[in-house]
Write a protein that holds these residues in place. Sequence first.
Motif, short mmCIF file in Angstrom:
data_model
loop_
_atom_site.label_atom_id
_atom_site.label_comp_id
_atom_site.label_asym_id
_atom_site.label_seq_id
_atom_site.Cartn_x
_atom_site.Cartn_y
_atom_site.Cartn_z
N CYS A 1 0.88 -1.29 0.06
CA CYS A 1 0.01 -0.18 0.13
C CYS A 1 0.85 1.32 0.05
N CYS B 1 -6.61 -1.48 0.06
CA CYS B 1 -5.64 -1.78 1.26
C CYS B 1 -6.54 -2.39 2.12
N TRP C 1 1.24 -0.94 4.04
CA TRP C 1 0.75 -2.57 4.33
C TRP C 1 1.33 -3.33 3.14
N CYS D 1 -5.68 0.44 5.41
CA CYS D 1 -6.21 1.75 5.52
C CYS D 1 -7.30 2.17 4.54
ZN ZN Z 1 -3.06 1.05 3.18
#
Ligand code: ZN
Length: 743
Positions: free
Chosen positions: A442, A482, A447, A485
């Motif tokens: 991400c 993601c 991530w 988030c």
């Molecule tokens: Zn993210």
Amino acid sequence: MTHTTLLEVAVPTPLTRPFNYLCPAELALPVVGARVTIPFGSRELTGMVTAHVTEVDESINQDKLKPIIAVLDALPLQPPSFHKLLTWASNYYHYSLGEIYNQSWPALLRKGEAAQLQQVLQWCLTPLGESTSLDDLKRAKKQQQLLAHMQENPKQCTQQLKDAEHSSPSIKACSEKGLIIQQPKTQPPACYWHEEHINEDDRLVLNKEQAIAVAAINNNPNFSTSLLLGITGSGKTEVYLQAIERVISEGKQALVMVPEIGLTPQTLQRFQSRFNVPIVFLHSGLNDKERLDGWLKAKLGLAAIVIGTRSAIFTPLLKPGMIIVDEEHDASYKQHDTFRYSARDLAVVRANIENMPLVMGSATPSFETLHNAQQGKYQLLTLSKRAANASQASHQLIDIKGLQLQNGMSPQLLELMKHHLNQGNQVMIFLNRRGYAPALLCHECGWLGDCKRCDANYTVHQRYRYIQCHHCGDQHAIPYQCPGCGSTQLATAGVGTEQLEHAVNELFPEFKSVRIDRDSTRRKGALDESLAGITNNDYQILIGTQMLAKGHHFPDVTLVAILDVDSALFSGDFRASEKLAQLYLQVSGRAGRASKPGQVALQTHHPEHALLQLLNSKGYVAFCEVAMKERRVAQLPPYWHMALLRIESHNGDNITAFNQTIQMVCQPLLQQLGSKEHPLRQIGPMPSPMERRAGRYRWQVIFESSTRSRLHAFIDGLQQELLRHKSARQVRWSIDIDPIDMV
Ligand code: ZN
Ligand code: ADP
Ligand code: ZN
């Protein structure tokens, strides 16, 4: 009860000891070497009779002994030498003899099927058919044609008749008239071949080094081991063929071992055009029946040459004449689970037991084999020149520090590619990472898509839009957002072969590319099609993983590029540099095989690295000298001997408990068996480099000694001790002798 009715049977269970069974009066006493069906717990298994028991072990409760259920073979299934070979393997690999017997058989024999060749029926001309005039069949044109065909070729299989366009109804009609009759095909006599079955027109005139090699191998029909060290294209195969000529002319059989990737129609074709003899080709496309058939033909002396991968080492031969192990360093010779044998090492033992020569060939021999050659255990035969007038490739390191890369390719490399392509040549790009990219990240929160069941990232596969863990196979659609988030800014990191293919197609639209890796060759026949397309020059840019690196002849490839070697330079695996060097040489061997000079380019952040410099300027043998010295100092194989205890469990506490048992058991054993002259060393328990795989925790313990016999005595003791402890039944553990991958 008379003693001779008591049998010792090797049973396919993890326990290494053999079991006793009774032979009931209604069954004929099986000979030693016959398979028997036996009850084991609630199951029926196929075991091997290893002895008639004459001295009853008082500790065994005779009343508890069970009778065998059936005798499957009237005669010994395998030659007597196999009992020696498999017993050796059982002791050496610390693995159950019964399991080893089972693994040495084709699947159908494991299931208890009869060890009998399928009867092939064929149509034969009867005396009536012979004397019948064709005119008598004037009014049945098709039958007349069939009779004419049979009068010319008095023995034909149904398929041969159909190939000649004769129909089932006419075959039936002629048979009803008594003109032809179906009979079992008679087999030729065993090992009937001799000099006249060698096609001499196909033979090449050997160069001096080849001639010396053939003479040295053929000098002695008894056991000897030779290492044929020859660069790619130096004509090793021609040496094998001429060595086998002697075997064929003596009416003996040859077993040719090839790595998984080397089992191509090209390989078969080279043997077929030299020898007019039956050849058994054990490839993965065979069904169980065909595999059994090949095995039986070898055993009965109906096949002169057997060509196969790892498990072919267990093919019995009626008249063993020679074993060849091509690309002896190849990792596919070592089995990576259950019975972790090395077919190459078993080849040495087998050749010795059956008293025949063994030839191992490689451009990049393993350190183990080189060490044996240096010690004089193996005869070293060198081919230093390319056979067919091809020049050696030139080598170049491309320093990619700080460079802007285009999908993993440096500007210099792109220039080189353009140059070679514009000259009408082929270019090969090698990257040992399949998929589109090795990671998904991400951009917003960092991530990273990692597998919940393994210590590994998901690989992105763009074309079919999924991510996959290459260690457990876990697979999902590429997420849109993601999971951390919610951002949609997901990006791939790194380059895989799929991406490379994509990029190359955009950058060089006027040329066609082909990709060769496990994804692109999954469909049956796909690999052969791609390889044929390359030979045919349908493709100019070849992209691939290791699969592309080995054994293929592509005369129009003039540039070979390796995109990423740095991970191997700094790996924790002590064999990483050896493997890199082998790969480097194998890949470079693809360049400029014919009359066109080749070029090899290697991208690295560390062009100054001593290993790369050495390989680049002095070649493999010089590299080995330095790298082997390091192994000696570090007390590693091939100087020291190694065994690995692997431990796996879903439950981390069970591993902790087992680790304590290991500590408790090992200490006294190490003290008892180790000494100053014969040191024994234990490293671990420690987590495996990949601690979690497919949801299991994985640990390992390394044991090392400079004295092989001490190491084996230690492992024997360890195994016996561990079997007594409860904690050992709550984890999976196994012993790997001479481990080659420690992941
Ligand atoms: Zn993210
Ligand atoms: P290797 O197995 O060592 O890679 P090969 O046996 O495939 O090498 O030989 C490479 C090429 O050289 C082949 O095309 C082969 O036909 C050719 N070749 C081998 N030996 C000779 C020879 N003595 N004379 C001419 N050509 C040869
Ligand atoms: Zn996984």
